[in-house]
Design an enzyme around this catalytic site. Structure first.
Site, mmCIF file in Angstrom:
data_model
loop_
_atom_site.group_PDB
_atom_site.id
_atom_site.type_symbol
_atom_site.label_atom_id
_atom_site.label_comp_id
_atom_site.label_asym_id
_atom_site.label_seq_id
_atom_site.Cartn_x
_atom_site.Cartn_y
_atom_site.Cartn_z
ATOM 1 N N ASP A 75 0.993 -39.135 -28.982
ATOM 2 C CA ASP A 75 0.131 -40.233 -29.415
ATOM 3 C C ASP A 75 0.590 -41.566 -28.823
ATOM 4 O O ASP A 75 1.739 -41.724 -28.425
ATOM 5 C CB ASP A 75 0.166 -40.357 -30.944
ATOM 6 C CG ASP A 75 -0.807 -39.406 -31.639
ATOM 7 O OD1 ASP A 75 -1.481 -38.633 -30.938
ATOM 8 O OD2 ASP A 75 -0.885 -39.440 -32.884
ATOM 9 N N ASP A 76 -0.315 -42.524 -28.861
ATOM 10 C CA ASP A 76 -0.024 -43.922 -28.518
ATOM 11 C C ASP A 76 0.275 -44.136 -27.038
ATOM 12 O O ASP A 76 0.976 -45.079 -26.667
ATOM 13 C CB ASP A 76 1.143 -44.490 -29.355
ATOM 14 C CG ASP A 76 0.961 -44.295 -30.854
ATOM 15 O OD1 ASP A 76 -0.188 -44.137 -31.282
ATOM 16 O OD2 ASP A 76 1.956 -44.300 -31.588
ATOM 17 N N HIS B 173 -5.788 -43.691 -34.845
ATOM 18 C CA HIS B 173 -4.455 -44.291 -34.977
ATOM 19 C C HIS B 173 -4.212 -44.557 -36.466
ATOM 20 O O HIS B 173 -5.066 -45.111 -37.143
ATOM 21 C CB HIS B 173 -4.433 -45.592 -34.173
ATOM 22 C CG HIS B 173 -3.102 -46.286 -34.107
ATOM 23 N ND1 HIS B 173 -1.932 -45.629 -33.803
ATOM 24 C CD2 HIS B 173 -2.759 -47.585 -34.300
ATOM 25 C CE1 HIS B 173 -0.925 -46.502 -33.797
ATOM 26 N NE2 HIS B 173 -1.406 -47.700 -34.112
#
Length: 303
Positions: A13-14, A134
């Site tokens: 993620d991210d 998110h």
């Protein structure tokens, strides 16, 4: 268990958060430790992340962000219900508070989600095969409906529903965090019908809350995977394949002022916990375990 084929999506993620996060995720991908990534299009290094994904052929989806940093939709950057008095998104908990008070305009949520899909398309040259939220904003009340509509409009088939088997038994998670996770779980249960109605799919099993940051270890990942597979096979004994998404956050720690989504990098991003995840995921014993268990690493487009 021997006959069961396991498809494991390890999602970093991210992606796009900062150059050091990007580098860490790419290193993990090249080492076979991550098989899929989720891009923050409002991240300060998003364009760089998209270029890296293209260069290394990394499967990439969208990490929709309504809680950290700045919107990407021009109209919403100055005056919108999604912003706090400092002109940034409300934050992980602030977003939830504003939502529960009825302060968020859902048409603005939709506008921003669509703008993020469009920007993803611009950066990568394709629509995202998967899209999640998110800080798990996509399963929140009201937001879940708008999120599902956007996915259906763009023909995005896959998402993430963060219901983690065995979460309740994880006594190493501090109570304040456990409260947050159980809230995410409850919201996720209430989202299943909505996503199903819109024809959206997700893997059979989700893992990632119990294995985050300092709590990640090879044995921890393994007991989570084994427990999840065990539970799945007892529920669906005739199944020949099972799909799992393991959510991970590897990276080299951010060094301010570089990074973030408009406000600079947060504490988790600057902490050693990111590096700890990266080092754990790269351990050869984890990789060899995949092989002995007939576990195939893949991305959403391989499902």
């Amino acid at each position: 268990l021997r006959m069961l084929q396991v498809k494991l999506i390890v999602t970093g993620d991210d992606f796009g958060y900062c150059p050091r996060r990007n580098q860490g995720i790419v290193d993990c991908f090249l080492a076979g430790a991550v098989s899929n990534v989720s891009l923050l299009v409002n991240g300060s290094a998003a364009a760089d992340a998209a270029a890296l994904a293209r260069r290394y052929n990394i499967p990439i989806g969208l990490h929709a962000n309504l809680s950290e940093g700045s919107p990407v939709c021009e109209v919403l950057k100055t005056n919108s219900s999604l912003l706090n008095q400092d002109g940034f998104f409300h934050g992980k908990m602030g977003f939830r508070t504003a939502l529960s008070k009825g302060l968020l305009n859902m048409s603005e949520v939709k506008q921003e989600l669509k703008a993020q899909v469009e920007l993803f398309h611009e950066l990568t040259g394709h629509l995202p095969p998967h899209m999640d939220g998110h800080q798990h904003v996509h399963v929140l009340p009201e937001v879940r409906h708008v999120f599902a509509e956007v996915l259906e409009e763009y023909g995005i088939k896959y998402t993430r529903v963060p219901i983690e088997p065995g979460l309740h038994n994880c006594d190493w998670i501090p109570p304040s965090l456990m409260d947050f996770y159980l809230g995410v779980e409850e919201d996720s249960f209430n989202t299943v019908d909505v996503f199903t109605r819109h024809g959206i799919r997700w893997p059979d099993i989700y893992i990632g809350l119990s294995t985050m940051g300092k709590n990640m270890s090879v044995s921890n990942i393994w007991s989570a995977v084994d427990a999840a597979i065990g539970e799945f096979t007892s529920k669906v004994p005739q199944s020949r394949t099972v799909t799992i998404e393991l959510m991970v956050h590897p990276g080299y720690p951010s060094v301010p002022p570089a990074g973030g989504c408009g406000e600079g990098p947060d504490d988790f991003s600057q902490s050693w916990e990111r590096l700890h995840e990266l080092q754990t995921l790269m351990k050869p014993e984890l990789q060899s375990h995949y092989k002995t268990r007939n576990i195939q690493l893949c991305s959403f487009k391989d499902l």
